[in-house]
Design a protein around this motif. Structure first.
Motif, PDB file in Angstrom:
ATOM      1  N   ALA A   1      25.057  37.065  42.419  1.00  0.00           N
ATOM      2  CA  ALA A   1      25.474  36.026  41.477  1.00  0.00           C
ATOM      3  C   ALA A   1      25.632  36.611  40.075  1.00  0.00           C
ATOM      4  O   ALA A   1      24.800  37.389  39.608  1.00  0.00           O
ATOM      5  N   GLY A   2      26.722  36.235  39.405  1.00  0.00           N
ATOM      6  CA  GLY A   2      26.960  36.708  38.049  1.00  0.00           C
ATOM      7  C   GLY A   2      27.557  38.088  37.959  1.00  0.00           C
ATOM      8  O   GLY A   2      27.987  38.527  36.885  1.00  0.00           O
ATOM      9  N   LEU A   3      27.598  38.799  39.085  1.00  0.00           N
ATOM     10  CA  LEU A   3      28.171  40.143  39.107  1.00  0.00           C
ATOM     11  C   LEU A   3      29.294  40.187  40.150  1.00  0.00           C
ATOM     12  O   LEU A   3      30.430  39.869  39.853  1.00  0.00           O
ATOM     13  N   GLY A   4      28.947  40.607  41.368  1.00  0.00           N
ATOM     14  CA  GLY A   4      29.963  40.703  42.409  1.00  0.00           C
ATOM     15  C   GLY A   4      30.603  39.382  42.781  1.00  0.00           C
ATOM     16  O   GLY A   4      31.766  39.342  43.199  1.00  0.00           O
ATOM     17  N   MET A   5      29.862  38.274  42.629  1.00  0.00           N
ATOM     18  CA  MET A   5      30.435  36.967  42.976  1.00  0.00           C
ATOM     19  C   MET A   5      31.604  36.590  42.082  1.00  0.00           C
ATOM     20  O   MET A   5      32.374  35.691  42.416  1.00  0.00           O
ATOM     21  N   ARG A   6      31.761  37.291  40.974  1.00  0.00           N
ATOM     22  CA  ARG A   6      32.918  37.031  40.108  1.00  0.00           C
ATOM     23  C   ARG A   6      34.227  37.447  40.786  1.00  0.00           C
ATOM     24  O   ARG A   6      35.313  37.129  40.277  1.00  0.00           O
ATOM     25  N   ALA A   7      34.118  38.131  41.920  1.00  0.00           N
ATOM     26  CA  ALA A   7      35.325  38.461  42.691  1.00  0.00           C
ATOM     27  C   ALA A   7      35.989  37.192  43.216  1.00  0.00           C
ATOM     28  O   ALA A   7      37.173  37.194  43.552  1.00  0.00           O
ATOM     29  N   ASN A   8      35.216  36.112  43.276  1.00  0.00           N
ATOM     30  CA  ASN A   8      35.751  34.847  43.795  1.00  0.00           C
ATOM     31  C   ASN A   8      36.217  33.927  42.679  1.00  0.00           C
ATOM     32  O   ASN A   8      36.330  32.713  42.864  1.00  0.00           O
ATOM     33  N   THR A   9      36.477  34.487  41.509  1.00  0.00           N
ATOM     34  CA  THR A   9      37.016  33.699  40.400  1.00  0.00           C
ATOM     35  C   THR A   9      38.517  33.948  40.277  1.00  0.00           C
ATOM     36  O   THR A   9      39.018  35.006  40.662  1.00  0.00           O
ATOM     37  N   ASP A  10      39.216  32.967  39.720  1.00  0.00           N
ATOM     38  CA  ASP A  10      40.663  33.120  39.533  1.00  0.00           C
ATOM     39  C   ASP A  10      40.978  34.301  38.618  1.00  0.00           C
ATOM     40  O   ASP A  10      41.990  34.981  38.807  1.00  0.00           O
ATOM     41  N   ALA A  11      40.114  34.530  37.633  1.00  0.00           N
ATOM     42  CA  ALA A  11      40.355  35.627  36.690  1.00  0.00           C
ATOM     43  C   ALA A  11      40.478  36.964  37.402  1.00  0.00           C
ATOM     44  O   ALA A  11      41.294  37.816  37.015  1.00  0.00           O
ATOM     45  N   PHE A  12      39.688  37.148  38.462  1.00  0.00           N
ATOM     46  CA  PHE A  12      39.769  38.400  39.222  1.00  0.00           C
ATOM     47  C   PHE A  12      40.870  38.337  40.275  1.00  0.00           C
ATOM     48  O   PHE A  12      41.715  39.229  40.362  1.00  0.00           O
ATOM     49  N   LYS A  13      40.876  37.276  41.066  1.00  0.00           N
ATOM     50  CA  LYS A  13      41.834  37.185  42.177  1.00  0.00           C
ATOM     51  C   LYS A  13      43.287  37.167  41.710  1.00  0.00           C
ATOM     52  O   LYS A  13      44.170  37.723  42.383  1.00  0.00           O
ATOM     53  N   ASP A  14      43.539  36.539  40.565  1.00  0.00           N
ATOM     54  CA  ASP A  14      44.921  36.436  40.084  1.00  0.00           C
ATOM     55  C   ASP A  14      45.517  37.777  39.681  1.00  0.00           C
ATOM     56  O   ASP A  14      46.727  37.882  39.463  1.00  0.00           O
ATOM     57  N   GLN A  15      44.692  38.799  39.572  1.00  0.00           N
ATOM     58  CA  GLN A  15      45.216  40.127  39.258  1.00  0.00           C
ATOM     59  C   GLN A  15      46.089  40.669  40.391  1.00  0.00           C
ATOM     60  O   GLN A  15      46.941  41.534  40.177  1.00  0.00           O
ATOM     61  N   PHE A  16      45.858  40.150  41.608  1.00  0.00           N
ATOM     62  CA  PHE A  16      46.648  40.581  42.760  1.00  0.00           C
ATOM     63  C   PHE A  16      47.900  39.706  42.958  1.00  0.00           C
ATOM     64  O   PHE A  16      48.754  40.028  43.767  1.00  0.00           O
ATOM     65  N   LYS A  17      47.957  38.614  42.234  1.00  0.00           N
ATOM     66  CA  LYS A  17      48.982  37.597  42.466  1.00  0.00           C
ATOM     67  C   LYS A  17      50.369  38.044  42.013  1.00  0.00           C
ATOM     68  O   LYS A  17      50.542  38.616  40.933  1.00  0.00           O
ATOM     69  N   ASP A  18      51.357  37.774  42.884  1.00  0.00           N
ATOM     70  CA  ASP A  18      52.770  38.043  42.582  1.00  0.00           C
ATOM     71  C   ASP A  18      53.042  39.509  42.267  1.00  0.00           C
ATOM     72  O   ASP A  18      53.895  39.828  41.421  1.00  0.00           O
ATOM     73  N   LYS A  19      52.327  40.382  42.934  1.00  0.00           N
ATOM     74  CA  LYS A  19      52.518  41.818  42.734  1.00  0.00           C
ATOM     75  C   LYS A  19      53.202  42.434  43.960  1.00  0.00           C
ATOM     76  O   LYS A  19      52.874  42.097  45.096  1.00  0.00           O
ATOM     77  N   LYS A  20      54.119  43.335  43.715  1.00  0.00           N
ATOM     78  CA  LYS A  20      54.792  44.056  44.791  1.00  0.00           C
ATOM     79  C   LYS A  20      54.529  45.547  44.597  1.00  0.00           C
ATOM     80  O   LYS A  20      55.245  46.233  43.864  1.00  0.00           O
TER      81      LYS A  20
END
Length: 217
Positions: free
Chosen positions: A149-168
């Motif tokens: 919690a507060g560390l690795g669980m931040r992988a499940n936030t939009d701020a992290f996940k959206d970095q992969f979004k719409d990328k080719k």
């Protein structure tokens, strides 16, 4: 004294049988709702990463061959749990050419691939990722994660996940100095292991996509 032992034994046996029967009944009652919840969670994840799709169809994949391909490309700690074909129906205004260039009841828009990465700090991380037919990654949706919690669980936030979004891109990498290219992901501060697991997991999914598109030939 022996009669007392026999009575106690019988009582314990009866209690055990009743408890076992009750547990079995509870499992039967809860099994179907749990299965439905899990199926709905998957459907929600599919739609989250492929909103344009009207339906999803299971792709018959040789799991052993797929894993061998992943292993050969450096993804032995990752596995593909499920590969779904994203189907997008044609609109009522489709032209004749569009009708003949696609399946009558729909066209293949891409894939939704479910990945499990075994290198998470807190155990396995499972997520779905949607990939358009041209290789563009729509995004990822985490199904299961147990990081700190507060560390690795931040992988499940939009701020992290959206970095992969719409990328080719062919492959992602993470950086601790600030992303400057489409293929770079900002690492989670204090959670390098989680960042590495997520990055490798997404790369394994892209590798599986390439396999499906003919990279195994």
């Amino acid at each position: 004294m022996s009669n007392r032992i026999i009575k106690d034994t019988i009582a314990i046996t009866v209690i055990t049988l009743v408890a076992g029967l009750a547990l079995g009944v509870v499992q039967d009652i809860t099994a179907d709702p749990i299965a439905k919840q899990e199926a709905q969670a998957k459907q929600d994840a599919y739609k989250a990463v492929f909103a344009d799709a009207d339906s999803f169809e299971t792709v018959d994949v040789d799991a052993d061959a797929m894993q061998s391909y992943l292993d050969e490309n450096g993804y032995a700690a990752q596995s593909i749990d499920e590969t779904m074909l994203a189907i997008k129906k044609m609109g009522t205004n489709a032209t004749v050419d569009e009708v003949y260039s696609a399946v009558m009841d729909g066209s293949e828009a891409g894939y939704v691939i479910t990945v499990t990465d075994k290198d998470g700090y807190g155990g396995d991380i499972q997520f779905a990722m949607g990939i358009q037919d041209d290789g563009t990654l729509n995004g990822i949706s985490i199904l299961s994660i147990g990081e700190t919690a507060g560390l690795g669980m931040r992988a499940n936030t939009d701020a992290f996940k959206d970095q992969f979004k719409d990328k080719k891109v062919d492959k992602f990498e993470y950086t601790k100095t600030g992303a400057t290219a489409d293929n770079q992901i900002d690492a989670l501060s204090g959670a390098t292991i989680t960042t590495n697991a997520m990055t490798n997991g997404v790369n394994a999914g892209l590798c599986a996509f390439q396999y499906e598109k003919g990279g195994n030939q």
